[in-house]
Every structure is written in C-alpha cells, then in structure tokens.
Design an enzyme around this catalytic site. Structure first.
Site, PDB file in Angstrom:
ATOM      1  N   HIS A  25       4.722  -8.487  -4.768  1.00 19.61           N
ATOM      2  CA  HIS A  25       3.387  -8.971  -4.391  1.00 19.61           C
ATOM      3  C   HIS A  25       3.151 -10.319  -5.059  1.00 19.61           C
ATOM      4  O   HIS A  25       3.190 -10.401  -6.285  1.00 19.61           O
ATOM      5  CB  HIS A  25       2.310  -8.006  -4.898  1.00 19.61           C
ATOM      6  CG  HIS A  25       2.390  -6.647  -4.291  1.00 19.61           C
ATOM      7  ND1 HIS A  25       1.651  -6.280  -3.194  1.00 19.61           N
ATOM      8  CD2 HIS A  25       3.133  -5.574  -4.620  1.00 19.61           C
ATOM      9  CE1 HIS A  25       1.917  -5.026  -2.882  1.00 19.61           C
ATOM     10  NE2 HIS A  25       2.819  -4.572  -3.731  1.00 19.61           N
ATOM     11  N   GLY A  63       0.866  -1.177   0.000  1.00 20.12           N
ATOM     12  CA  GLY A  63       0.000   0.000   0.000  1.00 20.12           C
ATOM     13  C   GLY A  63       0.893   1.213   0.000  1.00 20.12           C
ATOM     14  O   GLY A  63       1.880   1.266  -0.730  1.00 20.12           O
ATOM     15  N   ILE A  97       5.347  -3.664  -7.627  1.00 19.12           N
ATOM     16  CA  ILE A  97       4.515  -2.468  -7.801  1.00 19.12           C
ATOM     17  C   ILE A  97       5.096  -1.328  -6.956  1.00 19.12           C
ATOM     18  O   ILE A  97       5.055  -1.390  -5.732  1.00 19.12           O
ATOM     19  CB  ILE A  97       3.055  -2.763  -7.380  1.00 19.12           C
ATOM     20  CG1 ILE A  97       2.519  -3.970  -8.163  1.00 19.12           C
ATOM     21  CG2 ILE A  97       2.180  -1.531  -7.594  1.00 19.12           C
ATOM     22  CD1 ILE A  97       1.184  -4.498  -7.658  1.00 19.12           C
ATOM     23  N   SER A 118       3.303   3.132   2.425  1.00 20.31           N
ATOM     24  CA  SER A 118       3.929   2.923   3.741  1.00 20.31           C
ATOM     25  C   SER A 118       3.801   4.150   4.648  1.00 20.31           C
ATOM     26  O   SER A 118       3.669   4.009   5.870  1.00 20.31           O
ATOM     27  CB  SER A 118       5.398   2.537   3.568  1.00 20.31           C
ATOM     28  OG  SER A 118       6.081   3.486   2.781  1.00 20.31           O
ATOM     29  N   GLU A 137       0.361 -12.024  -3.843  1.00 20.62           N
ATOM     30  CA  GLU A 137      -1.107 -12.115  -3.674  1.00 20.62           C
ATOM     31  C   GLU A 137      -1.825 -11.522  -4.894  1.00 20.62           C
ATOM     32  O   GLU A 137      -2.921 -11.941  -5.239  1.00 20.62           O
ATOM     33  CB  GLU A 137      -1.553 -11.432  -2.363  1.00 20.62           C
ATOM     34  CG  GLU A 137      -1.507  -9.918  -2.315  1.00 20.62           C
ATOM     35  CD  GLU A 137      -0.108  -9.328  -2.304  1.00 20.62           C
ATOM     36  OE1 GLU A 137       0.870 -10.088  -2.181  1.00 20.62           O
ATOM     37  OE2 GLU A 137       0.014  -8.095  -2.428  1.00 20.62           O
ATOM     38  N   CYS A 183       6.089  -5.545   0.353  1.00 24.31           N
ATOM     39  CA  CYS A 183       6.275  -4.228  -0.256  1.00 24.31           C
ATOM     40  C   CYS A 183       6.192  -3.112   0.799  1.00 24.31           C
ATOM     41  O   CYS A 183       7.117  -2.968   1.582  1.00 24.31           O
ATOM     42  CB  CYS A 183       5.283  -4.073  -1.398  1.00 24.31           C
ATOM     43  SG  CYS A 183       5.935  -3.033  -2.686  1.00 24.31           S
ATOM     44  N   ARG A 231      13.133   2.971  -0.786  1.00 26.85           N
ATOM     45  CA  ARG A 231      11.721   3.073  -1.138  1.00 26.85           C
ATOM     46  C   ARG A 231      11.558   3.525  -2.589  1.00 26.85           C
ATOM     47  O   ARG A 231      12.324   4.352  -3.055  1.00 26.85           O
ATOM     48  CB  ARG A 231      11.168   4.161  -0.212  1.00 26.85           C
ATOM     49  CG  ARG A 231       9.768   4.046   0.098  1.00 26.85           C
ATOM     50  CD  ARG A 231       9.285   5.177   0.956  1.00 26.85           C
ATOM     51  NE  ARG A 231       7.896   5.336   0.626  1.00 26.85           N
ATOM     52  CZ  ARG A 231       7.319   6.474   0.374  1.00 26.85           C
ATOM     53  NH1 ARG A 231       7.993   7.591   0.463  1.00 26.85           N
ATOM     54  NH2 ARG A 231       6.057   6.492   0.055  1.00 26.85           N
TER      55      ARG A 231
HETATM   56  N1  GLN Z   1       6.552   2.303  -2.571  1.00 26.08           N
HETATM   57  C1  GLN Z   1       5.395   2.178  -1.758  1.00 26.08           C
HETATM   58  C2  GLN Z   1       5.605   2.842  -0.416  1.00 26.08           C
HETATM   59  O1  GLN Z   1       6.618   3.337  -0.119  1.00 26.08           O
HETATM   60  C3  GLN Z   1       5.040   0.717  -1.550  1.00 26.08           C
HETATM   61  C4  GLN Z   1       4.398   0.136  -2.784  1.00 26.08           C
HETATM   62  C5  GLN Z   1       3.652  -1.121  -2.562  1.00 26.08           C
HETATM   63  O2  GLN Z   1       3.355  -1.510  -1.434  1.00 26.08           O
HETATM   64  N2  GLN Z   1       3.283  -1.745  -3.621  1.00 26.08           N
HETATM   65  O3  GLN Z   1       4.714   2.866   0.356  1.00 26.08           O
END
Ligand code: GLN
Length: 188
Positions: A171, A46, A135, A48, A173, A79, A107
């Site tokens: 990911h 998601g 992602i 972070s 899932e 992620c 990140r």
């Molecule tokens: N790059 C996103 C972050 O820093 C993480 C992306 C993801 O969870 N798919 O929150």
C-alpha cells in the site's frame, strides 16, 4: 480523466484522499452505472474474499472483465486488489478472481496482521526510495510472459504491469506516497 475507486470494502478512502491531493476527478464505484462514468479503476486493499463476493453480487464483475478485454479500463490493484486481478491464487481460502493479470500470488504469504510492516522500495531505474506498507500482503510467486516487474523487495516482485493492468503487493496510499498513483495515471 475520471478515476473510479472501487468502494465496496477496504481502504478506498485512503486512495480517494491521495487522488484528491493530486486534484483528480473521482467516482466511488459501487454499481455498473458508476463504472460507466470512469476511465480508470483502482481496486483497493481490503479482504479479497469479501470484495470478490461483492463484485459478483453488484454486477460489476462482468462489466469490469468486458472493459478490460476491450482495453478501455486500465486498473491499478493494491494488495487485495492485486489478488483479485491475478490469474492464480494460492494459500488458504483463495477467493475467485477476475483472472486478468498473468501472475500467481500467494495470499497472506507473510502471515497475519501483526506480521505487517513498512518498508522502503525503489522503482526500477529510480534513485529515490518510496515508503510503503505491506499489510497482510501477498507474494507474487510466478510471473507470466508479458508481465513487467517494476519493483522488487527482498528478491520478490512487488509491483508489476501487464498492458493496462498495474498490481502492487503493498500500500502506498496508506503511507501517503503518491508516486505509484502518478505512475498509474501517466504511464499505464
Ligand atoms: N491478505 C488480504 C486478502 O487476502 C489482503 C490484505 C490487504 O489488502 N492489505 O484479502
């Protein structure tokens, strides 16, 4: 065994659906009371920075740290979930993290959303490759002692384990690949 899926933000629904297909008992975790009912926790991908703030305001932050220290809460972070577990985060607007897993992550290391991609990875020692999605993925740039690398891709670690903590930069899932969840439930 009851598996908690942190359901504050991000792709928790995809984790729930893969766990359901494995007939695992699930609790959506939004409060410290929810956390008490679970034996394991998944922190989904998601954003972070958003999840970090919500972990603090919900009161879950301290409860999670306490249980990890007591070794009563294995966690799988994917992620953004991995970013939140990491000891150190580099890159713009790094969030405050739980600092539980001894890795440094960069990140958004691959760029923005449009630089996301699907790739096949192979777990160490496995013959079959798995479809996963990167992602807005982070890169693991440093690994502490006691951290085991379970898979690499393009020369970078993408799946790591330290004690009861499992972290993936990708990911599985999203692509409907259950193997990493199985690994978490069986072996951590
Ligand atoms: N790059 C996103 C972050 O820093 C993480 C992306 C993801 O969870 N798919 O929150």
């Amino acid at each position: 065994m009851t598996v908690g899926v942190l359901a504050l933000q991000g792709d928790f629904a995809e984790h729930i659906s893969i766990l359901r297909s494995m007939r695992i008992r699930i609790v959506e975790v939004r409060t410290p009371l929810d956390l008490e009912a679970v034996d394991r926790l998944i922190i989904p991908g998601g954003e972070s920075t958003v999840i970090s703030g919500l972990l603090q305001s919900s009161g879950l932050w301290q409860k999670i740290c306490t249980r990890v220290r007591k070794k009563t809460l294995p966690i799988f972070g994917t992620c953004a979930g991995l970013i939140l577990l990491a000891k150190h985060v580099t890159g713009k607007n790094a969030p405050q993290t739980l600092q539980l897993l001894d890795v440094t992550v960069d990140r958004n290391a691959y760029g923005s959303q449009i630089q996301s991609f699907d790739r096949k990875i192979r777990l160490k020692g496995a013959s079959k490759s798995l479809d996963v999605a990167f992602i807005r993925a982070p890169k693991i740039t440093e690994i502490g002692k006691g951290v085991e690398v379970l898979a690499t891709s393009g020369g970078n670690p993408v799946l790591v384990r330290q004690g009861q903590l499992l972290g993936a930069t990708f990911h599985s899932e999203v692509t409907g690949t259950p193997e990493i969840h199985k690994l978490f439930l069986d072996a951590v």
